[in-house]
Write a protein that holds these residues in place. Structure first.
Motif, PDB file in Angstrom:
ATOM      1  N   PHE A 213     -14.639  20.433  -2.955  1.00 37.49           N
ATOM      2  CA  PHE A 213     -15.186  19.397  -2.074  1.00 37.49           C
ATOM      3  C   PHE A 213     -14.069  18.899  -1.171  1.00 37.49           C
ATOM      4  O   PHE A 213     -12.996  18.522  -1.653  1.00 37.49           O
ATOM      5  N   PRO A 214     -14.257  18.881   0.152  1.00 38.66           N
ATOM      6  CA  PRO A 214     -13.130  18.647   1.065  1.00 38.66           C
ATOM      7  C   PRO A 214     -12.613  17.213   1.116  1.00 38.66           C
ATOM      8  O   PRO A 214     -11.494  16.979   1.550  1.00 38.66           O
ATOM      9  N   GLU A 215     -13.397  16.238   0.689  1.00 36.74           N
ATOM     10  CA  GLU A 215     -12.947  14.850   0.763  1.00 36.74           C
ATOM     11  C   GLU A 215     -11.987  14.532  -0.375  1.00 36.74           C
ATOM     12  O   GLU A 215     -12.149  15.022  -1.490  1.00 36.74           O
ATOM     13  N   ASP A 216     -10.990  13.716  -0.098  1.00 37.58           N
ATOM     14  CA  ASP A 216     -10.006  13.319  -1.105  1.00 37.58           C
ATOM     15  C   ASP A 216     -10.620  12.250  -2.000  1.00 37.58           C
ATOM     16  O   ASP A 216     -10.671  11.070  -1.645  1.00 37.58           O
ATOM     17  N   LEU A 217     -11.095  12.664  -3.178  1.00 40.33           N
ATOM     18  CA  LEU A 217     -11.758  11.746  -4.090  1.00 40.33           C
ATOM     19  C   LEU A 217     -11.163  11.856  -5.488  1.00 40.33           C
ATOM     20  O   LEU A 217     -10.858  12.948  -5.962  1.00 40.33           O
ATOM     21  N   ASN A 218     -11.027  10.703  -6.129  1.00 36.90           N
ATOM     22  CA  ASN A 218     -10.663  10.635  -7.540  1.00 36.90           C
ATOM     23  C   ASN A 218     -11.962  10.618  -8.337  1.00 36.90           C
ATOM     24  O   ASN A 218     -12.740   9.665  -8.266  1.00 36.90           O
ATOM     25  N   VAL A 219     -12.197  11.676  -9.098  1.00 38.76           N
ATOM     26  CA  VAL A 219     -13.459  11.845  -9.821  1.00 38.76           C
ATOM     27  C   VAL A 219     -13.187  11.858 -11.317  1.00 38.76           C
ATOM     28  O   VAL A 219     -12.249  12.507 -11.791  1.00 38.76           O
ATOM     29  N   GLN A 220     -13.995  11.133 -12.059  1.00 41.29           N
ATOM     30  CA  GLN A 220     -14.004  11.246 -13.515  1.00 41.29           C
ATOM     31  C   GLN A 220     -15.342  11.808 -13.955  1.00 41.29           C
ATOM     32  O   GLN A 220     -16.352  11.648 -13.277  1.00 41.29           O
ATOM     33  N   ILE A 221     -15.360  12.461 -15.100  1.00 36.63           N
ATOM     34  CA  ILE A 221     -16.609  12.929 -15.680  1.00 36.63           C
ATOM     35  C   ILE A 221     -16.735  12.347 -17.074  1.00 36.63           C
ATOM     36  O   ILE A 221     -15.771  12.363 -17.852  1.00 36.63           O
TER      37      ILE A 221
END
Length: 280
Positions: free
Chosen positions: A177-185
């Protein structure tokens, strides 16, 4: 690029939500449960994600028994807390990141997952209790949430291996995914419990703690646990632990355990909770 920075697993016992909502978290019975989340609540203040992909199961709140998707991804702009028979929980509206959700859905189809798209659904305690445990009493959740509902209530349920494959596919989708995102699952549900029948109230601490141990570096064994194994060893509702496997697979091969908590009982359920950090 977006990146999955942490994985969290936790039970989502509805009675915990009721105790939280009624301000009973310091009662003698409930205090040990809520104390077990204090470390994570402090940790997440400095590690608040932009988005949480939250794996949970609907409890006949949005998906009645006439329609039971195996995997359903929330696609609406927002999700209202469900009325599960005693009114809606007084917790904030859940807001989605639809750009990331759309990207994940497209990539999952490319990876041969026929994902169900939910353009409208309320979210029940399976999703809102974990948010309350991690973020406490807030006027709005500090991040966007993509609900991922998994069928663990009606046959046929997905296998642990299939859930693992889904987690790996989500990891790949987020990474591109091209956007700079901090993702948790987050994976929710469990641990061992049975709510009905002659074995109602069953809890198996040995099974639960072995599961927690193997969640770090024994995942091959966890992927092989069958529906019948869960039923025998962890009760009729222990199958919810397959949602933890989605979370774990999305973190990659190696992880570091930052925090672990286990407590018996909360209502008639064993409570488990871990915070994991990917190392690759």
């Amino acid at each position: 690029m977006a990146k999955i920075t942490a994985g969290i697993a936790t039970s989502h016992v509805p009675a915990i939500g009721a105790a939280f909502d009624q301000g009973r978290d310091q009662d003698e019975y409930w205090k040990p449960v809520f104390d077990g989340y204090e470390w994570a609540k402090e940790w997440i203040k400095d590690n608040t994600p932009d988005v949480v992909i939250l794996c949970y199961n609907d409890h006949a709140s949005a998906m009645m028994l006439d329609i039971v998707p195996t995997f359903a991804l929330g696609f609406a702009e927002e999700f209202e807390p469900a009325d599960e028979g005693w009114g809606r929980r007084d917790v904030p509206m859940v807001y989605n990141n639809t750009d990331l959700a759309g990207h994940i859905a497209e990539q999952l189809v490319i990876d041969n997952f026929d994902i169900t798209i939910m353009n409208q659904m309320d979210v029940d305690h399976g999703l809102t209790v974990p948010l309350s445990l991690m973020f406490g009493r807030v006027s709005e959740w500090p991040c966007k949430v993509i609900p991922l509902a998994v069928n663990v209530t009606q046959f046929p349920t997905p296998s642990g291996e299939r859930c693992w494959q889904l987690g790996a596919a989500i990891r790949d989708a987020v990474a591109c995914f091209p956007e700079d995102l901090n993702v948790q699952i987050w994976g929710t549900g469990g641990m061992s419990h049975q709510l009905q029948g002659p074995r109602a109230g069953l809890i198996n601490p040995d099974f639960d703690n072995e599961f927690l141990d193997k969640l770090i570096d024994g995942t091959d064994d966890l992927r092989k646990i069958t529906r019948l194994d869960y039923l025998r060893e962890s009760g009729s509702e222990g199958i919810e632990l397959i949602m933890w496997l989605i979370m774990r697979a999305a973190l990659g091969e190696k992880v570091e355990e930052l925090h672990r908590f286990y407590h018996v009982p909360a209502s008639n359920t064993a409570v488990g909770h871990v915070v994991l950090k990917p190392l690759d």
